[in-house]
Design an enzyme around this catalytic site. Structure first.
Site, PDB file in Angstrom:
ATOM      1  N   ALA A  29      11.544 -34.540 -26.355  1.00  0.00           N
ATOM      2  CA  ALA A  29      11.850 -34.053 -25.004  1.00  0.00           C
ATOM      3  C   ALA A  29      10.625 -33.400 -24.386  1.00  0.00           C
ATOM      4  O   ALA A  29       9.564 -33.347 -25.008  1.00  0.00           O
ATOM      5  CB  ALA A  29      13.007 -33.064 -25.071  1.00  0.00           C
ATOM      6  N   ASN A  30      10.751 -32.903 -23.162  1.00  0.00           N
ATOM      7  CA  ASN A  30       9.701 -32.091 -22.545  1.00  0.00           C
ATOM      8  C   ASN A  30      10.331 -30.903 -21.838  1.00  0.00           C
ATOM      9  O   ASN A  30      11.553 -30.781 -21.805  1.00  0.00           O
ATOM     10  CB  ASN A  30       8.839 -32.953 -21.593  1.00  0.00           C
ATOM     11  CG  ASN A  30       9.641 -33.474 -20.422  1.00  0.00           C
ATOM     12  OD1 ASN A  30      10.145 -32.707 -19.609  1.00  0.00           O
ATOM     13  ND2 ASN A  30       9.784 -34.794 -20.343  1.00  0.00           N
ATOM     14  N   ARG A  31       9.500 -30.039 -21.279  1.00  0.00           N
ATOM     15  CA  ARG A  31       9.985 -28.752 -20.760  1.00  0.00           C
ATOM     16  C   ARG A  31      10.461 -28.786 -19.322  1.00  0.00           C
ATOM     17  O   ARG A  31      10.675 -27.741 -18.717  1.00  0.00           O
ATOM     18  CB  ARG A  31       8.886 -27.689 -20.886  1.00  0.00           C
ATOM     19  CG  ARG A  31       8.543 -27.343 -22.312  1.00  0.00           C
ATOM     20  CD  ARG A  31       7.573 -26.163 -22.358  1.00  0.00           C
ATOM     21  NE  ARG A  31       7.030 -25.968 -23.687  1.00  0.00           N
ATOM     22  CZ  ARG A  31       7.686 -25.402 -24.686  1.00  0.00           C
ATOM     23  NH1 ARG A  31       8.927 -24.954 -24.491  1.00  0.00           N
ATOM     24  NH2 ARG A  31       7.127 -25.284 -25.866  1.00  0.00           N
TER      25      ARG A  31
END
Ligand code: C5P
Length: 215
Positions: A29-31
């Site tokens: 995932a990413n932020r």
């Protein structure tokens, strides 16, 4: 001045991160928080647009008057964008994962098994595909989060992805997930520098400009 309105106009907005599964319980995932994309969807709906908000996994309420389509992966997002076409405009705010895991394990990978190695495959570039599509919306807007040479990189992205506008976001001193953004809007006419603004004010301004452009 005439009232700005998007009544009768369909606008696609992508927002949030994507999750790319590793096995049934794990993902990459990413932020991305989704806040800016959701704020833009809300602002467009306030002007009367038929908004299709294609959202990656985020814990945010659906803005009033917005049709939300939840997706998990980049490929699901690409499919949902396709299904939402045709549209008058698309605002691609999502932080789409650049890569996915090549071979997703069918069962949970167990500790004690051979140390796993992940082979990654590039995901489709949803914005670039839309840019060259026969069903390209009349107004195609991309985002660019940059930490250096913001204008130069964003202008190159505008050309490469055949977007009309790039909303360049200077994230050098910042991290994703905050409540304000410093924007440079790159169009065929040049660059507009916006002061640091709360995300909902960035959204209201951008929605107003979209209404003017689709007039
Ligand atoms: O190349 P980069 O990820 O910096 O480009 C950002 C822009 O392209 C954003 O508008 C983002 O939503 C879009 N994008 C996309 N599909 C991808 C990667 C980026 O639509 N796979």
């Amino acid at each position: 001045a005439p009232m700005r309105s998007l009544t009768g106009k369909r606008v696609i907005v992508t927002a949030g991160p994507t999750h790319e599964p590793i096995d049934p319980v794990r993902y990459i995932a990413n932020r991305s928080s989704g806040k800016q994309g959701f704020a833009i969807a809300a602002a467009l709906a306030r002007l009367g647009a038929d908004v299709r908000l294609i959202a990656g996994p985020v814990m945010l309420p659906t803005p009033a008057g917005v049709t939300r389509i939840d997706v998990e992966t980049a490929r699901e997002m690409a499919q949902a964008v396709d299904t939402a076409l045709p549209a008058d405009a698309a605002v691609m705010v999502a932080a789409v994962a650049d890569w996915r895991v090549d071979a997703i394990a069918g069962q949970k990978i167990k500790k004690g098994d051979a140390q796993p190695a992940l082979t990654l495959t590039e995901n489709p570039d949803i914005l670039a595909e839309l840019g060259r599509s026969a069903r390209r919306p009349r107004l195609l807007i991309g985002f660019a989060a940059e930490t250096e040479r913001v204008i130069e990189h964003a202008a190159a992205k505008r050309a490469r992805k055949q977007a009309d506008w790039i909303v360049a976001n200077d994230v050098s001193g910042d991290v994703m997930g905050g409540d304000a953004n410093t924007i440079h809007l790159i169009t065929a006419d040049g660059v507009e520098h916006w002061a640091k603004l709360p995300k909902d004010e960035v959204a209201a301004r951008l929605a107003g400009k979209i209404a003017d452009a689709l007039q």
